[in-house]
Design an enzyme around this catalytic site. Structure first.
Site, PDB file in Angstrom:
ATOM      1  N   ASP A   1      99.916  44.178  50.542  1.00  0.00           N
ATOM      2  CA  ASP A   1      98.688  44.373  51.317  1.00  0.00           C
ATOM      3  C   ASP A   1      98.735  43.369  52.472  1.00  0.00           C
ATOM      4  O   ASP A   1      99.621  42.518  52.530  1.00  0.00           O
ATOM      5  CB  ASP A   1      97.462  44.121  50.428  1.00  0.00           C
ATOM      6  CG  ASP A   1      96.151  44.328  51.166  1.00  0.00           C
ATOM      7  OD1 ASP A   1      96.067  45.273  51.971  1.00  0.00           O
ATOM      8  OD2 ASP A   1      95.208  43.537  50.978  1.00  0.00           O
ATOM      9  N   SER A   2      97.730  43.443  53.351  1.00  0.00           N
ATOM     10  CA  SER A   2      97.652  42.446  54.414  1.00  0.00           C
ATOM     11  C   SER A   2      97.179  41.095  53.860  1.00  0.00           C
ATOM     12  O   SER A   2      97.469  40.058  54.438  1.00  0.00           O
ATOM     13  CB  SER A   2      96.666  42.926  55.478  1.00  0.00           C
ATOM     14  OG  SER A   2      95.392  43.105  54.888  1.00  0.00           O
TER      15      SER A   2
ATOM     16  N   TYR B   1      95.065  44.412  59.116  1.00  0.00           N
ATOM     17  CA  TYR B   1      95.847  45.571  59.530  1.00  0.00           C
ATOM     18  C   TYR B   1      94.950  46.647  60.151  1.00  0.00           C
ATOM     19  O   TYR B   1      95.407  47.456  60.947  1.00  0.00           O
ATOM     20  CB  TYR B   1      96.545  46.197  58.310  1.00  0.00           C
ATOM     21  CG  TYR B   1      97.899  45.609  57.963  1.00  0.00           C
ATOM     22  CD1 TYR B   1      98.322  44.383  58.468  1.00  0.00           C
ATOM     23  CD2 TYR B   1      98.752  46.288  57.095  1.00  0.00           C
ATOM     24  CE1 TYR B   1      99.560  43.859  58.124  1.00  0.00           C
ATOM     25  CE2 TYR B   1      99.994  45.779  56.756  1.00  0.00           C
ATOM     26  CZ  TYR B   1     100.404  44.564  57.266  1.00  0.00           C
ATOM     27  OH  TYR B   1     101.631  44.065  56.920  1.00  0.00           O
ATOM     28  N   GLY B   2      93.694  46.646  59.736  1.00  0.00           N
ATOM     29  CA  GLY B   2      92.792  47.750  60.059  1.00  0.00           C
ATOM     30  C   GLY B   2      92.480  47.951  61.523  1.00  0.00           C
ATOM     31  O   GLY B   2      91.977  48.992  61.923  1.00  0.00           O
TER      32      GLY B   2
ATOM     33  N   CYS C   1      97.457  49.027  49.992  1.00  0.00           N
ATOM     34  CA  CYS C   1      96.781  48.938  51.286  1.00  0.00           C
ATOM     35  C   CYS C   1      96.565  50.363  51.777  1.00  0.00           C
ATOM     36  O   CYS C   1      97.531  51.106  51.983  1.00  0.00           O
ATOM     37  CB  CYS C   1      97.687  48.160  52.234  1.00  0.00           C
ATOM     38  SG  CYS C   1      97.189  48.224  53.954  1.00  0.00           S
ATOM     39  N   ASN C   2      95.310  50.741  51.927  1.00  0.00           N
ATOM     40  CA  ASN C   2      95.000  52.103  52.377  1.00  0.00           C
ATOM     41  C   ASN C   2      95.476  52.354  53.796  1.00  0.00           C
ATOM     42  O   ASN C   2      95.913  53.452  54.130  1.00  0.00           O
ATOM     43  CB  ASN C   2      93.484  52.342  52.331  1.00  0.00           C
ATOM     44  CG  ASN C   2      92.965  52.480  50.926  1.00  0.00           C
ATOM     45  OD1 ASN C   2      92.870  53.570  50.388  1.00  0.00           O
ATOM     46  ND2 ASN C   2      92.647  51.357  50.290  1.00  0.00           N
ATOM     47  N   THR C   3      95.370  51.322  54.637  1.00  0.00           N
ATOM     48  CA  THR C   3      95.757  51.483  56.034  1.00  0.00           C
ATOM     49  C   THR C   3      97.241  51.854  56.127  1.00  0.00           C
ATOM     50  O   THR C   3      97.614  52.779  56.844  1.00  0.00           O
ATOM     51  CB  THR C   3      95.456  50.183  56.809  1.00  0.00           C
ATOM     52  OG1 THR C   3      94.116  49.780  56.507  1.00  0.00           O
ATOM     53  CG2 THR C   3      95.596  50.361  58.297  1.00  0.00           C
TER      54      THR C   3
ATOM     55  N   GLU D   1      88.255  37.632  53.411  1.00  0.00           N
ATOM     56  CA  GLU D   1      89.337  36.648  53.554  1.00  0.00           C
ATOM     57  C   GLU D   1      88.779  35.246  53.823  1.00  0.00           C
ATOM     58  O   GLU D   1      89.430  34.254  53.546  1.00  0.00           O
ATOM     59  CB  GLU D   1      90.314  37.069  54.671  1.00  0.00           C
ATOM     60  CG  GLU D   1      91.128  38.325  54.351  1.00  0.00           C
ATOM     61  CD  GLU D   1      92.255  38.097  53.324  1.00  0.00           C
ATOM     62  OE1 GLU D   1      92.688  36.945  53.132  1.00  0.00           O
ATOM     63  OE2 GLU D   1      92.691  39.096  52.720  1.00  0.00           O
TER      64      GLU D   1
ATOM     65  N   CYS E   1      89.453  50.979  51.216  1.00  0.00           N
ATOM     66  CA  CYS E   1      90.208  49.780  51.595  1.00  0.00           C
ATOM     67  C   CYS E   1      90.229  48.907  50.348  1.00  0.00           C
ATOM     68  O   CYS E   1      89.179  48.696  49.723  1.00  0.00           O
ATOM     69  CB  CYS E   1      89.528  49.046  52.744  1.00  0.00           C
ATOM     70  SG  CYS E   1      90.209  47.398  53.068  1.00  0.00           S
ATOM     71  N   THR E   2      91.401  48.413  49.987  1.00  0.00           N
ATOM     72  CA  THR E   2      91.512  47.678  48.712  1.00  0.00           C
ATOM     73  C   THR E   2      90.688  46.381  48.716  1.00  0.00           C
ATOM     74  O   THR E   2      90.264  45.918  47.664  1.00  0.00           O
ATOM     75  CB  THR E   2      92.985  47.375  48.387  1.00  0.00           C
ATOM     76  OG1 THR E   2      93.609  46.787  49.539  1.00  0.00           O
ATOM     77  CG2 THR E   2      93.722  48.648  48.005  1.00  0.00           C
ATOM     78  N   HIS E   3      90.466  45.825  49.894  1.00  0.00           N
ATOM     79  CA  HIS E   3      89.624  44.618  49.955  1.00  0.00           C
ATOM     80  C   HIS E   3      88.201  44.884  49.442  1.00  0.00           C
ATOM     81  O   HIS E   3      87.567  44.018  48.850  1.00  0.00           O
ATOM     82  CB  HIS E   3      89.514  44.121  51.393  1.00  0.00           C
ATOM     83  CG  HIS E   3      90.646  43.269  51.857  1.00  0.00           C
ATOM     84  ND1 HIS E   3      91.840  43.783  52.282  1.00  0.00           N
ATOM     85  CD2 HIS E   3      90.757  41.911  51.970  1.00  0.00           C
ATOM     86  CE1 HIS E   3      92.641  42.785  52.656  1.00  0.00           C
ATOM     87  NE2 HIS E   3      91.998  41.642  52.474  1.00  0.00           N
TER      88      HIS E   3
END
Ligand code: DGL
Length: 277
Positions: A14-15, A46-47, A77-79, A154, A186-188
């Site tokens: 992921d980012s 990344y988004g 990461c969905n993006t 983050e 989005c995984t976040h």
């Protein structure tokens, strides 16, 4: 398949800390497997990146992961799943799984008025609405980009009242449409589950694609005969940015302070690294 394939870790990336929601699902559903987690923290978020940038980052990460002898990759990461999965799948000689299809499939089983919260890049790709339309043509989909969420998570501002206010604003158009299902696109965002659940009516079903991609991974491992049947290794954590920052932030979800390695990917902008480290 050889015994060494079975023992090899499953890699995920992921980012940042978003992919940890996928790692926790992996711990829950596949406790016998070993894992390698990579967070591209030097280049997050990344988004808001272009599709060319995402594709380049994903190629670099997968090239490095192949060198680490992993047996499978999960795009946590969905993006990346939305913008790069289709292209890179045929470029690398290992199974690569993404979140969009498992998430879309699961959402349609829950309802027909589906909201998707995701990064700007994922929303613009229309990956979720296309995937849902293909499987459930009668479903209606509303997508909302939530660009403030990733930086807030983050920065560990999950319980900050400002975050709740931002969430309220993002979710309000979806509430007006009377959605019956919401996809964490989005995984976040799963890290904001408490905040989001407080805003949504309890009747709205929450779909976390992480849960479903891990189910798909389990099936694939069995099908390929590469599920681990030996002693597992501790999870290896690698980041492109600051190691201590990632370890400190991750601790709250992992329940332990992880040992984190720094990895230099070939095309990383060195100036951004020296600023961060
Ligand atoms: N967590 C990632 C996703 O699922 C990326 C978020 C970001 O870096 O913008 O889309």
């Amino acid at each position: 398949m050889t015994e060494s394939n079975r023992k090899a870790p499953i890699a995920l990336f992921d980012s940042g800390v978003g992919g940890l929601t996928v790692l926790l699902e992996l711990y829950r559903q596949l406790p016998q497997e070993s894992f390698l987690y990579f967070a591209d923290t030097a280049r997050l978020p990344y988004g808001t990146r272009s599709s060319d940038e995402i594709l380049q980052f994903v190629r670099e990460i997968l090239t490095w992961m192949t060198q680490q002898d992993v047996k499978m990759v999960l795009m946590a990461c969905n993006t990346s799943s939305a913008l790069a999965l289709e292209t890179v799948r045929s470029e690398f000689n290992l199974p690569i799984l993404g979140l969009i299809l498992p998430g879309a499939r699961a959402a349609g089983l829950e309802g027909r008025r589906i909201g998707v919260i995701a990064t700007t890049a994922t929303v613009q790709s229309n990956a979720y609405s296309r995937a849902i339309a293909e499987i459930y043509p009668e479903a209606k989909v509303w997508q909302i980009a939530c660009p403030e969420f990733v930086p807030l998570i983050e920065q560990n501002r999950i319980t900050d009242p400002y975050t709740k206010e931002v969430a309220r604003q993002y979710l309000s158009p979806l509430l007006e449409e009377n959605i019956d299902t919401l996809i964490y696109g989005c995984t976040h965002y799963r890290h904001l589950a408490k905040v989001i659940q407080e805003i949504l009516p309890p009747t709205v079903k929450l779909v976390d694609p992480a849960e479903h991609v891990v189910k798909a991974a389990e099936q694939e491992l069995k099908l390929m005969g590469i599920n681990n049947n030996q002693a597992k290794l501790p999870t290896r954590f690698c980041v492109s940015g600051q190691t201590t920052k990632f370890a400190q932030l991750s601790q709250q979800w992992l329940g332990y302070y992880p040992k984190v390695e720094k990895v230099f990917l070939p095309l990383i902008d060195r100036s951004s690294i020296s600023l961060e480290s």
